[in-house]
Design a protein around this motif. Structure first.
Motif, PDB file in Angstrom:
ATOM      1  N   LEU A  62      61.424  30.458  71.381  1.00 47.93           N
ATOM      2  CA  LEU A  62      62.726  30.698  70.758  1.00 47.93           C
ATOM      3  C   LEU A  62      63.129  32.163  70.861  1.00 47.93           C
ATOM      4  O   LEU A  62      64.282  32.477  71.166  1.00 47.93           O
ATOM      5  CB  LEU A  62      62.723  30.263  69.294  1.00 47.93           C
ATOM      6  CG  LEU A  62      62.714  28.772  69.008  1.00 47.93           C
ATOM      7  CD1 LEU A  62      62.756  28.520  67.503  1.00 47.93           C
ATOM      8  CD2 LEU A  62      63.857  28.049  69.697  1.00 47.93           C
ATOM      9  N   ALA A  63      62.193  33.072  70.611  1.00 53.37           N
ATOM     10  CA  ALA A  63      62.499  34.502  70.679  1.00 53.37           C
ATOM     11  C   ALA A  63      62.940  34.899  72.089  1.00 53.37           C
ATOM     12  O   ALA A  63      63.904  35.654  72.261  1.00 53.37           O
ATOM     13  CB  ALA A  63      61.291  35.325  70.239  1.00 53.37           C
ATOM     14  N   GLN A  64      62.248  34.393  73.112  1.00 48.36           N
ATOM     15  CA  GLN A  64      62.634  34.712  74.488  1.00 48.36           C
ATOM     16  C   GLN A  64      63.980  34.092  74.838  1.00 48.36           C
ATOM     17  O   GLN A  64      64.796  34.707  75.517  1.00 48.36           O
ATOM     18  CB  GLN A  64      61.552  34.271  75.462  1.00 48.36           C
ATOM     19  CG  GLN A  64      60.308  35.130  75.355  1.00 48.36           C
ATOM     20  CD  GLN A  64      59.225  34.750  76.341  1.00 48.36           C
ATOM     21  OE1 GLN A  64      59.478  34.162  77.386  1.00 48.36           O
ATOM     22  NE2 GLN A  64      57.989  35.094  75.998  1.00 48.36           N
ATOM     23  N   THR A  65      64.215  32.887  74.356  1.00 44.02           N
ATOM     24  CA  THR A  65      65.521  32.256  74.569  1.00 44.02           C
ATOM     25  C   THR A  65      66.609  33.112  73.928  1.00 44.02           C
ATOM     26  O   THR A  65      67.604  33.446  74.568  1.00 44.02           O
ATOM     27  CB  THR A  65      65.528  30.831  73.984  1.00 44.02           C
ATOM     28  OG1 THR A  65      64.570  30.033  74.704  1.00 44.02           O
ATOM     29  CG2 THR A  65      66.896  30.189  74.091  1.00 44.02           C
ATOM     30  N   CYS A  66      66.411  33.485  72.673  1.00 43.89           N
ATOM     31  CA  CYS A  66      67.393  34.302  71.951  1.00 43.89           C
ATOM     32  C   CYS A  66      67.632  35.651  72.623  1.00 43.89           C
ATOM     33  O   CYS A  66      68.771  36.120  72.704  1.00 43.89           O
ATOM     34  CB  CYS A  66      66.926  34.556  70.523  1.00 43.89           C
ATOM     35  SG  CYS A  66      66.910  33.101  69.467  1.00 43.89           S
ATOM     36  N   SER A  67      66.576  36.275  73.106  1.00 46.48           N
ATOM     37  CA  SER A  67      66.721  37.617  73.668  1.00 46.48           C
ATOM     38  C   SER A  67      67.558  37.628  74.938  1.00 46.48           C
ATOM     39  O   SER A  67      68.091  38.668  75.318  1.00 46.48           O
ATOM     40  CB  SER A  67      65.362  38.265  73.908  1.00 46.48           C
ATOM     41  OG  SER A  67      64.671  37.594  74.932  1.00 46.48           O
ATOM     42  N   SER A  68      67.723  36.486  75.572  1.00 47.95           N
ATOM     43  CA  SER A  68      68.581  36.422  76.756  1.00 47.95           C
ATOM     44  C   SER A  68      70.030  36.746  76.409  1.00 47.95           C
ATOM     45  O   SER A  68      70.761  37.292  77.235  1.00 47.95           O
ATOM     46  CB  SER A  68      68.516  35.037  77.398  1.00 47.95           C
ATOM     47  OG  SER A  68      67.214  34.756  77.832  1.00 47.95           O
ATOM     48  N   ILE A  69      70.453  36.416  75.185  1.00 50.01           N
ATOM     49  CA  ILE A  69      71.833  36.707  74.774  1.00 50.01           C
ATOM     50  C   ILE A  69      72.057  38.210  74.713  1.00 50.01           C
ATOM     51  O   ILE A  69      72.936  38.748  75.376  1.00 50.01           O
ATOM     52  CB  ILE A  69      72.167  36.065  73.405  1.00 50.01           C
ATOM     53  CG1 ILE A  69      72.143  34.540  73.505  1.00 50.01           C
ATOM     54  CG2 ILE A  69      73.541  36.548  72.913  1.00 50.01           C
ATOM     55  CD1 ILE A  69      72.310  33.831  72.174  1.00 50.01           C
TER      56      ILE A  69
END
Length: 147
Positions: A62-69
């Motif tokens: 989730l953190a890596q997914t979020c950091s893409s934004i």
């Protein structure tokens, strides 16, 4: 969500993570406010225990997914050798419903709630097919590493 090969974005253009800490395979959709990623759970993943992808792995996904934004602004020019570092500064709320198994392909979705410079608050969820695995609200901080 149907994965269409021509819509896939290379995750390496938006995250500094590499094996064995890369917990997202592809970006399926990316805007300034939301992102959708896919990730296949492999047997040799460092977060697999007893054939399950453990909670820490789901949180890292989730953190890596979020950091893409928030991270996409650092990687707008693929020719530039940009290095960034990011931190989870706060997990406001988290619910784990079930753990995926080896061989599952999870889809993670994140939506920006608010952002101030390089600090953002994001709502995120991960699914295995239509089954909700985890839901969280995460604060992230990302900055460029100067040489």
């Amino acid at each position: 969500m149907e994965i269409k090969e021509d819509n896939i974005i290379n995750i390496h253009n938006f995250l500094p993570h590499r094996e064995p800490m890369l917990m997202a395979d592809y970006i399926l959709e990316l805007t300034k406010e939301k992102v959708v990623t896919s990730f296949e759970i492999l047997e040799d993943n460092i977060f697999v225990h007893n054939n399950e992808f453990v909670e820490a792995g789901l949180i890292e996904n989730l953190a890596q997914t979020c950091s893409s934004i928030v991270g996409q602004s650092f990687f707008e020019n693929p020719e530039t050798e940009t290095k960034v570092i990011g931190f989870i500064t706060n997990i406001k709320k988290i619910e784990v419903f079930t753990l995926p198994k080896v061989g599952d392909k999870i889809i993670s979705k994140a939506s920006l709630i608010s952002q101030f410079e390089n600090i953002c608050n994001i709502f995120c969820e991960a699914f295995n097919n239509d089954e909700l695995l985890i839901r969280a609200e995460i604060n992230l901080f990302i900055q460029e590493v100067k040489h």
